[in-house]
Design a protein around this motif. Sequence first.
Motif, PDB file in Angstrom:
ATOM      1  N   THR A  28      36.410  32.590  22.795  1.00 47.35           N
ATOM      2  CA  THR A  28      35.031  32.721  22.352  1.00 47.35           C
ATOM      3  C   THR A  28      34.107  32.778  23.567  1.00 47.35           C
ATOM      4  O   THR A  28      34.512  32.457  24.697  1.00 47.35           O
ATOM      5  N   ALA A  29      32.859  33.146  23.333  1.00 47.75           N
ATOM      6  CA  ALA A  29      31.886  33.174  24.430  1.00 47.75           C
ATOM      7  C   ALA A  29      31.769  31.804  25.076  1.00 47.75           C
ATOM      8  O   ALA A  29      31.781  31.678  26.310  1.00 47.75           O
ATOM      9  N   GLN A  30      31.674  30.761  24.263  1.00 50.12           N
ATOM     10  CA  GLN A  30      31.538  29.406  24.798  1.00 50.12           C
ATOM     11  C   GLN A  30      32.771  29.012  25.602  1.00 50.12           C
ATOM     12  O   GLN A  30      32.664  28.454  26.696  1.00 50.12           O
ATOM     13  N   GLY A  31      33.943  29.304  25.071  1.00 52.63           N
ATOM     14  CA  GLY A  31      35.172  28.948  25.764  1.00 52.63           C
ATOM     15  C   GLY A  31      35.334  29.695  27.071  1.00 52.63           C
ATOM     16  O   GLY A  31      35.711  29.112  28.100  1.00 52.63           O
ATOM     17  N   LEU A  32      35.045  30.979  27.069  1.00 57.28           N
ATOM     18  CA  LEU A  32      35.193  31.781  28.280  1.00 57.28           C
ATOM     19  C   LEU A  32      34.189  31.368  29.353  1.00 57.28           C
ATOM     20  O   LEU A  32      34.522  31.295  30.534  1.00 57.28           O
ATOM     21  N   ARG A  33      32.968  31.073  28.937  1.00 55.13           N
ATOM     22  CA  ARG A  33      31.978  30.601  29.919  1.00 55.13           C
ATOM     23  C   ARG A  33      32.426  29.289  30.553  1.00 55.13           C
ATOM     24  O   ARG A  33      32.277  29.087  31.767  1.00 55.13           O
ATOM     25  N   ALA A  34      32.969  28.391  29.744  1.00 53.39           N
ATOM     26  CA  ALA A  34      33.414  27.092  30.268  1.00 53.39           C
ATOM     27  C   ALA A  34      34.544  27.265  31.269  1.00 53.39           C
ATOM     28  O   ALA A  34      34.586  26.597  32.314  1.00 53.39           O
ATOM     29  N   ILE A  35      35.470  28.165  30.984  1.00 49.46           N
ATOM     30  CA  ILE A  35      36.613  28.375  31.879  1.00 49.46           C
ATOM     31  C   ILE A  35      36.170  28.959  33.213  1.00 49.46           C
ATOM     32  O   ILE A  35      36.610  28.528  34.279  1.00 49.46           O
ATOM     33  N   PHE A  36      35.268  29.930  33.177  1.00 47.46           N
ATOM     34  CA  PHE A  36      34.821  30.530  34.428  1.00 47.46           C
ATOM     35  C   PHE A  36      33.849  29.633  35.185  1.00 47.46           C
ATOM     36  O   PHE A  36      33.719  29.755  36.409  1.00 47.46           O
ATOM     37  N   ALA A  37      33.183  28.723  34.473  1.00 52.35           N
ATOM     38  CA  ALA A  37      32.306  27.778  35.169  1.00 52.35           C
ATOM     39  C   ALA A  37      33.113  26.817  36.022  1.00 52.35           C
ATOM     40  O   ALA A  37      32.680  26.424  37.114  1.00 52.35           O
ATOM     41  N   ARG A  38      34.283  26.413  35.530  1.00 54.78           N
ATOM     42  CA  ARG A  38      35.184  25.530  36.284  1.00 54.78           C
ATOM     43  C   ARG A  38      36.610  26.079  36.155  1.00 54.78           C
ATOM     44  O   ARG A  38      37.391  25.596  35.340  1.00 54.78           O
ATOM     45  N   PRO A  39      36.937  27.085  36.956  1.00 57.64           N
ATOM     46  CA  PRO A  39      38.261  27.714  36.829  1.00 57.64           C
ATOM     47  C   PRO A  39      39.377  26.725  37.115  1.00 57.64           C
ATOM     48  O   PRO A  39      39.228  25.819  37.938  1.00 57.64           O
ATOM     49  N   PRO A  40      40.503  26.889  36.447  1.00 59.25           N
ATOM     50  CA  PRO A  40      41.649  26.013  36.707  1.00 59.25           C
ATOM     51  C   PRO A  40      42.318  26.367  38.025  1.00 59.25           C
ATOM     52  O   PRO A  40      42.076  27.430  38.610  1.00 59.25           O
ATOM     53  N   LEU A  41      43.179  25.467  38.463  1.00 59.12           N
ATOM     54  CA  LEU A  41      44.036  25.762  39.606  1.00 59.12           C
ATOM     55  C   LEU A  41      45.239  26.541  39.072  1.00 59.12           C
ATOM     56  O   LEU A  41      46.001  26.022  38.264  1.00 59.12           O
ATOM     57  N   TRP A  42      45.376  27.782  39.484  1.00 58.40           N
ATOM     58  CA  TRP A  42      46.436  28.617  38.926  1.00 58.40           C
ATOM     59  C   TRP A  42      46.814  29.684  39.953  1.00 58.40           C
ATOM     60  O   TRP A  42      46.129  29.876  40.951  1.00 58.40           O
ATOM     61  N   GLN A  43      47.915  30.360  39.693  1.00 53.13           N
ATOM     62  CA  GLN A  43      48.365  31.439  40.558  1.00 53.13           C
ATOM     63  C   GLN A  43      48.613  32.689  39.718  1.00 53.13           C
ATOM     64  O   GLN A  43      49.207  32.613  38.640  1.00 53.13           O
ATOM     65  N   PRO A  44      48.171  33.841  40.193  1.00 50.25           N
ATOM     66  CA  PRO A  44      48.456  35.078  39.459  1.00 50.25           C
ATOM     67  C   PRO A  44      49.944  35.372  39.449  1.00 50.25           C
ATOM     68  O   PRO A  44      50.645  35.093  40.427  1.00 50.25           O
ATOM     69  N   GLU A  45      50.413  35.942  38.383  1.00 50.91           N
ATOM     70  CA  GLU A  45      51.837  36.266  38.263  1.00 50.91           C
ATOM     71  C   GLU A  45      52.159  37.614  38.887  1.00 50.91           C
ATOM     72  O   GLU A  45      53.252  37.825  39.414  1.00 50.91           O
ATOM     73  N   VAL A  46      51.216  38.537  38.811  1.00 50.67           N
ATOM     74  CA  VAL A  46      51.432  39.891  39.310  1.00 50.67           C
ATOM     75  C   VAL A  46      50.317  40.208  40.311  1.00 50.67           C
ATOM     76  O   VAL A  46      49.139  40.178  39.949  1.00 50.67           O
ATOM     77  N   VAL A  47      50.683  40.486  41.554  1.00 44.13           N
ATOM     78  CA  VAL A  47      49.676  40.723  42.585  1.00 44.13           C
ATOM     79  C   VAL A  47      49.790  42.116  43.194  1.00 44.13           C
ATOM     80  O   VAL A  47      48.797  42.775  43.452  1.00 44.13           O
ATOM     81  N   ARG A  48      51.010  42.577  43.416  1.00 40.28           N
ATOM     82  CA  ARG A  48      51.209  43.842  44.136  1.00 40.28           C
ATOM     83  C   ARG A  48      52.375  44.622  43.541  1.00 40.28           C
ATOM     84  O   ARG A  48      53.460  44.081  43.319  1.00 40.28           O
ATOM     85  N   GLU A  49      52.135  45.903  43.281  1.00 41.47           N
ATOM     86  CA  GLU A  49      53.199  46.788  42.836  1.00 41.47           C
ATOM     87  C   GLU A  49      53.892  47.424  44.038  1.00 41.47           C
ATOM     88  O   GLU A  49      53.237  47.662  45.069  1.00 41.47           O
TER      89      GLU A  49
END
Length: 240
Positions: A28-49
């Motif tokens: 939702t808009a509220q959920g997405l705003r909250a996540i981007f306001a305080r992003p989690p510590l995470w690593q992308p799975e796909v970076v380079r082809e």
Amino acid sequence: MALPINPRDVPVSGIDSHLAAVQAERLTAQGLRAIFARPPLWQPEVVREPKFAQREVAEAAVLVPLVLRERTTLLLTQRTAHLSTHSGQVAFPGGRVDAGDADAVAAALREAEEEVGLTADHIEVLGTLPIYVTGTSFVITPVVALVRPGFVLKPNPHEVAAAFEVPLDFVMNPAHHRRHVADWEGQRREWFSMPYDDGGQERYIWGATAGMLRNFYRMLSAWEPANAAAQAPRAAIMPP
């Protein structure tokens, strides 16, 4: 640039239905705003082809437009068949970062308006995902944004064969993330596909678009509301 293989001809090697879908409230808009306001510590799975074209590296940006309908959707395009790169493929609105662009966000907004007529007055930028390097040497910054309904799209017929929307919960559910593996130009290559039935027409989401969506899934899945205040911003992924 013609692809060495037809991705539809490569068998599915696995489907990640064992992974949990992103919870509905996070889409939702509220959920997405909250996540981007305080992003989690995470690593992308796909970076380079793996590279399959000898091209000069080019900076690019795409808009990941999340339309705030009753069921949040993702706006995508089908590229025209005559384009020199990624022709006929499903893609985010976007393209090269021009010298006149202030940054990747400005480039993504400009490209979205030029390609499909989506203007900035309907867009709320949330933030960016880690860069993604394509096999055609584009270094892409995905810019995630909320889009207020009421816009009227005007696809550029030179670049866009069609513009369509996919429910966000569809692409954020790993039961729809299909894995493929093939030997291609002497290298083992792996990618995701997320085919979507758009009213009887298959929209074959794969490659770079599917890879960036997989990273978005990992980000949204990593967020924990109870620990949001303590979570650190994600580490920056530096371009090559």
